[in-house]
Design an enzyme around this catalytic site. Structure first.
Site, PDB file in Angstrom:
ATOM      1  N   ASN A   1       3.513 -18.378   6.517  1.00 16.05           N
ATOM      2  CA  ASN A   1       2.862 -17.284   5.772  1.00 16.05           C
ATOM      3  C   ASN A   1       3.758 -16.647   4.706  1.00 16.05           C
ATOM      4  OD1 ASN A   1       4.359 -16.081   7.841  1.00 16.05           O
ATOM      5  ND2 ASN A   1       3.037 -14.296   7.875  1.00 16.05           N
TER       6      ASN A   1
ATOM      7  N   GLU B   1      10.548 -12.995  16.161  1.00 12.37           N
ATOM      8  CA  GLU B   1       9.689 -12.127  15.342  1.00 12.37           C
ATOM      9  C   GLU B   1       8.284 -12.682  15.502  1.00 12.37           C
ATOM     10  OE1 GLU B   1      10.516  -9.447  13.753  1.00 12.37           O
ATOM     11  OE2 GLU B   1      12.692  -9.565  13.622  1.00 12.37           O
TER      12      GLU B   1
ATOM     13  N   CYS C   1       2.216 -10.681   9.814  1.00 13.84           N
ATOM     14  CA  CYS C   1       2.447 -10.113  11.151  1.00 13.84           C
ATOM     15  C   CYS C   1       2.395  -8.594  11.099  1.00 13.84           C
ATOM     16  CB  CYS C   1       3.803 -10.569  11.653  1.00 13.84           C
ATOM     17  SG  CYS C   1       5.106 -10.243  10.477  1.00 13.84           S
TER      18      CYS C   1
ATOM     19  N   GLU D   1      15.747  -8.119  12.176  1.00 18.00           N
ATOM     20  CA  GLU D   1      16.172  -8.839  10.976  1.00 18.00           C
ATOM     21  C   GLU D   1      16.302  -7.831   9.847  1.00 18.00           C
ATOM     22  OE1 GLU D   1      13.404 -12.146  10.536  1.00 18.00           O
ATOM     23  OE2 GLU D   1      14.875 -13.434  11.516  1.00 18.00           O
TER      24      GLU D   1
HETATM   25  P1  NAD Z   1       3.596 -21.045  14.936  1.00 15.61           P
HETATM   26  O1  NAD Z   1       4.224 -20.374  16.100  1.00 15.61           O
HETATM   27  O2  NAD Z   1       2.505 -21.992  15.191  1.00 15.61           O
HETATM   28  O3  NAD Z   1       4.694 -21.884  14.132  1.00 15.61           O
HETATM   29  C1  NAD Z   1       5.865 -21.270  13.621  1.00 15.61           C
HETATM   30  C2  NAD Z   1       6.946 -22.328  13.494  1.00 15.61           C
HETATM   31  O4  NAD Z   1       7.288 -22.768  14.807  1.00 15.61           O
HETATM   32  C3  NAD Z   1       6.516 -23.579  12.734  1.00 15.61           C
HETATM   33  O5  NAD Z   1       7.600 -24.046  11.979  1.00 15.61           O
HETATM   34  C4  NAD Z   1       6.181 -24.556  13.845  1.00 15.61           C
HETATM   35  O6  NAD Z   1       6.303 -25.895  13.496  1.00 15.61           O
HETATM   36  C5  NAD Z   1       7.217 -24.173  14.889  1.00 15.61           C
HETATM   37  N1  NAD Z   1       6.873 -24.545  16.255  1.00 15.61           N
HETATM   38  C6  NAD Z   1       5.633 -24.697  16.796  1.00 15.61           C
HETATM   39  N2  NAD Z   1       5.750 -25.085  18.090  1.00 15.61           N
HETATM   40  C7  NAD Z   1       7.072 -25.162  18.372  1.00 15.61           C
HETATM   41  C8  NAD Z   1       7.830 -25.480  19.530  1.00 15.61           C
HETATM   42  N3  NAD Z   1       7.246 -25.814  20.693  1.00 15.61           N
HETATM   43  N4  NAD Z   1       9.177 -25.432  19.465  1.00 15.61           N
HETATM   44  C9  NAD Z   1       9.794 -25.088  18.327  1.00 15.61           C
HETATM   45  N5  NAD Z   1       9.145 -24.798  17.186  1.00 15.61           N
HETATM   46  C10 NAD Z   1       7.787 -24.805  17.204  1.00 15.61           C
HETATM   47  O7  NAD Z   1       3.188 -19.891  13.945  1.00 15.61           O
HETATM   48  P2  NAD Z   1       2.443 -20.015  12.541  1.00 15.61           P
HETATM   49  O8  NAD Z   1       1.002 -20.268  12.813  1.00 15.61           O
HETATM   50  O9  NAD Z   1       3.181 -20.948  11.649  1.00 15.61           O
HETATM   51  O10 NAD Z   1       2.655 -18.533  11.956  1.00 15.61           O
HETATM   52  C11 NAD Z   1       1.802 -17.484  12.251  1.00 15.61           C
HETATM   53  C12 NAD Z   1       2.390 -16.599  13.310  1.00 15.61           C
HETATM   54  O11 NAD Z   1       3.668 -16.116  12.886  1.00 15.61           O
HETATM   55  C13 NAD Z   1       1.558 -15.351  13.540  1.00 15.61           C
HETATM   56  O12 NAD Z   1       1.369 -15.143  14.921  1.00 15.61           O
HETATM   57  C14 NAD Z   1       2.394 -14.227  12.950  1.00 15.61           C
HETATM   58  O13 NAD Z   1       2.179 -12.982  13.517  1.00 15.61           O
HETATM   59  C15 NAD Z   1       3.774 -14.719  13.130  1.00 15.61           C
HETATM   60  N6  NAD Z   1       4.677 -14.085  12.155  1.00 15.61           N
HETATM   61  C16 NAD Z   1       5.522 -13.102  12.569  1.00 15.61           C
HETATM   62  C17 NAD Z   1       6.359 -12.453  11.657  1.00 15.61           C
HETATM   63  C18 NAD Z   1       7.317 -11.367  12.091  1.00 15.61           C
HETATM   64  O14 NAD Z   1       8.241 -11.064  11.339  1.00 15.61           O
HETATM   65  N7  NAD Z   1       7.143 -10.760  13.247  1.00 15.61           N
HETATM   66  C19 NAD Z   1       6.335 -12.824  10.326  1.00 15.61           C
HETATM   67  C20 NAD Z   1       5.466 -13.827   9.931  1.00 15.61           C
HETATM   68  C21 NAD Z   1       4.639 -14.456  10.856  1.00 15.61           C
END
Ligand code: NAD
Length: 496
Positions: free
Chosen positions: A164, A261, A296, A475
């Protein structure tokens, strides 16, 4: 010395440059498997990107491990200068990075992508200037002994980013890790890896080989292999709650530090004495409608005082109707697309749930684009849900789309309790002219980032991180770097 070919100069050349190669040890590292990356606005495949196996992933960790001791031996201020120089080099390529980002994420170039590149570069530069601040303390333990703490790098850091805001999240992880003397393996998001690769490619030309490595692949294969690699000393992850939980368990099994995060459902409380114009503008920016709500921090639960409800809604509706939904590459576009069909289905499922709830109101704003050049599948109008029960899934759960819930309130105690009623605790905002309301509410809101009369995005020097299931650790800021990407060693010297 780098063996990297010249940097790509167009979006298509960028997609071709990293079609089947990770960036490891300042060189292209070929992978056998690839995955398709699509333009969400057209549905067309932009190109392929590496689908790293456990072996590909291990190569990157090995390179980072081999480079770590020499990088840690570089004086901290010099490391910082190199990171700052690398960050400055981004400026020359900023438009290309933004163009790539817009194509792969569906985020509008004008309202989102250019700003993201600028913020990411600013964060890297901010950390570059903090090299000399990686200090410990002296402790008055015994006047005849020297007792002190020093800050050391952790080793090889695994940095996993979502799609995102991939560049800002990259910078928040990579900037402090490098300046503190760690080496890094970044796992890009398989949904949108190219801008991350391009940015890293530019940066790594200013750094010793192996200090920064970037790989791409699925979470299940590449991400999992990265987090389980025994040479990883720290995992810093931004993404979904479910994956965060999995990664935390993997970190726990090896007793290594993990920063998470995760998601959010951030409340925005508009009090009777709020400045209405500011609150409406804050709702639009806070809900990240120009990022299709894919944030998020999105202020997705708006609690407006009953006395302001109709005026607030009138102004909000006017502002939402004025947003131009369209091709992310058009300069006139405010709002682009959702990232993929899976995310779209999730959003639509929540909206359908609200529509099926007795007494609920669902309103959509703006006009969907009709251009033949665009695929309609991932465009969606900003949507407001009203009159839902307090415990409705749309109120309690993160939707990650342009869907905000608006509630009205009259009782201050009740609205504070409602704001604190989800299992998240990422961000919150309060809109009031009263200092005592601001002081009381900010103290009582269960969120890691609480603002009054504004809904700003992450600032490099202001700690950011969630409570509860929104995550662990911080962060941004010097403190976040010292606490989460270095380790403290206590040294007691006795020459008595
Ligand atoms: P996601 O958890 O599906 O994927 C995030 C990353 O993790 C990707 O690079 C993915 O390939 C990797 N990943 C997935 N499964 C994994 C595993 N088993 N082991 C290691 N890595 C793995 O999330 P998304 O759909 O890409 O992003 C959206 C989510 O991110 C939302 O829930 C959002 O709230 C969160 N987000 C949080 C923040 C914050 O700062 N708190 C900021 C942006 C997004």
């Amino acid at each position: 010395m780098t063996t990297l070919p010249p940097l790509p100069t167009t979006p298509d050349a960028t997609f071709a440059a990293y079609a089947s190669s990770n960036l490891v040890n300042a060189a292209l590292a070929n992978t056998q498997h690839t995955l398709d990356v699509r333009n969400p606005a057209t549905g067309q495949v932009l190109g392929t990107a590496p689908a790293s196996t456990a072996e590909d992933t291990a190569l990157a960790v090995d390179a980072a491990q081999a480079a770590q001791a020499a990088w840690a031996a570089v004086p901290a201020r010099d490391r910082g200068k190199r990171v700052s120089a690398a960050a400055r080099a981004l400026a020359e390529h900023a438009e290309l990075i933004a163009q790539v980002l817009a194509r792969e994420t569906g985020k509008a170039i004008r309202t989102e992508c250019r700003g993201e590149v600028a913020v990411a570069s600013d964060i890297m530069d901010f950390y570059g200037n903090l090299g000399s601040e990686i200090k410990g303390q002296t402790i008055p333990y015994n006047p005849r002994m020297l007792t002190m703490t020093t800050r050391e790098p952790l080793g090889v850091v695994a940095a996993i980013v979502p799609w995102n805001v991939p560049l800002v999240l990259f910078a928040l992880k990579v900037g402090p890790a490098l300046v503190a003397g760690n080496t890094v393996v970044v796992k890009a998001s398989e949904e949108a890896p190219f801008a991350t690769f391009l940015m890293a490619d530019i940066l790594m030309r200013h750094l010793p080989a192996g200090v920064l490595n970037v790989i791409n692949g699925t979470g299940a294969e590449c991400g999992d292999a990265l987090t389980r690699n025994p040479d990883i000393a720290k995992i810093t992850f931004t993404g979904s709650e479910a994956v965060g939980e999995t990664i935390y368990k993997i970190g726990a099994s090896r007793i290594i530090p993990v920063s998470l995060e995760l998601g959010g459902k951030s409340p925005m409380i508009i009090c009777e004495d709020a400045d209405l114009d500011k609150a409406v503008a804050g709702a639009i920016s806070g809900m990240r409608f120009t990022r299709q709500g894919q944030s998020c921090t999105a202020a997705s639960r708006i609690y407006v005082h009953e006395s302001l409800r109709s005026a607030f809604m009138a102004q909000l509706e006017q502002a939402l109707n004025a947003l131009v939904i369209g091709n992310p590459l058009d300069e006139s576009t405010d709002v682009g697309t959702i990232i993929n069909a899976r995310q779209m289905a999730t959003i639509q499922r929540y909206i359908a749930l609200a529509e099926g709830t007795e007494g609920a109101t669902v309103k959509r704003y703006g006009t969907l684009p009709k251009s033949a050049d665009l695929s309609p599948a991932l465009f969606i109008q900003p949507t407001i849900l009203m009159d839902l029960p307090d415990n409705h899934p749309c109120v309690m759960e993160e939707i990650f789309g342009p869907v905000a819930v608006v509630h009205s309130w009259t009782d201050y105690e009740e609205v504070i309790a409602a704001a604190n009623s989800t299992h998240y605790g990422l961000a919150a905002s309060v809109w009031t002219r009263s200092l005592s309301t601001a002081l009381d509410s900010t103290a009582r809101l269960n969120a890691g980032y609480v603002q009054v009369n504004q809904n700003l995005t992450i600032q490099p020097n202001v700690s950011y991180g969630g409570f509860g299931r929104s995550g662990l650790g911080k962060e941004a800021s010097l403190e976040a770097m010292l606490e989460h990407i270095t380790r403290s060693k206590t040294i007691v010297m006795n020459f008595d």
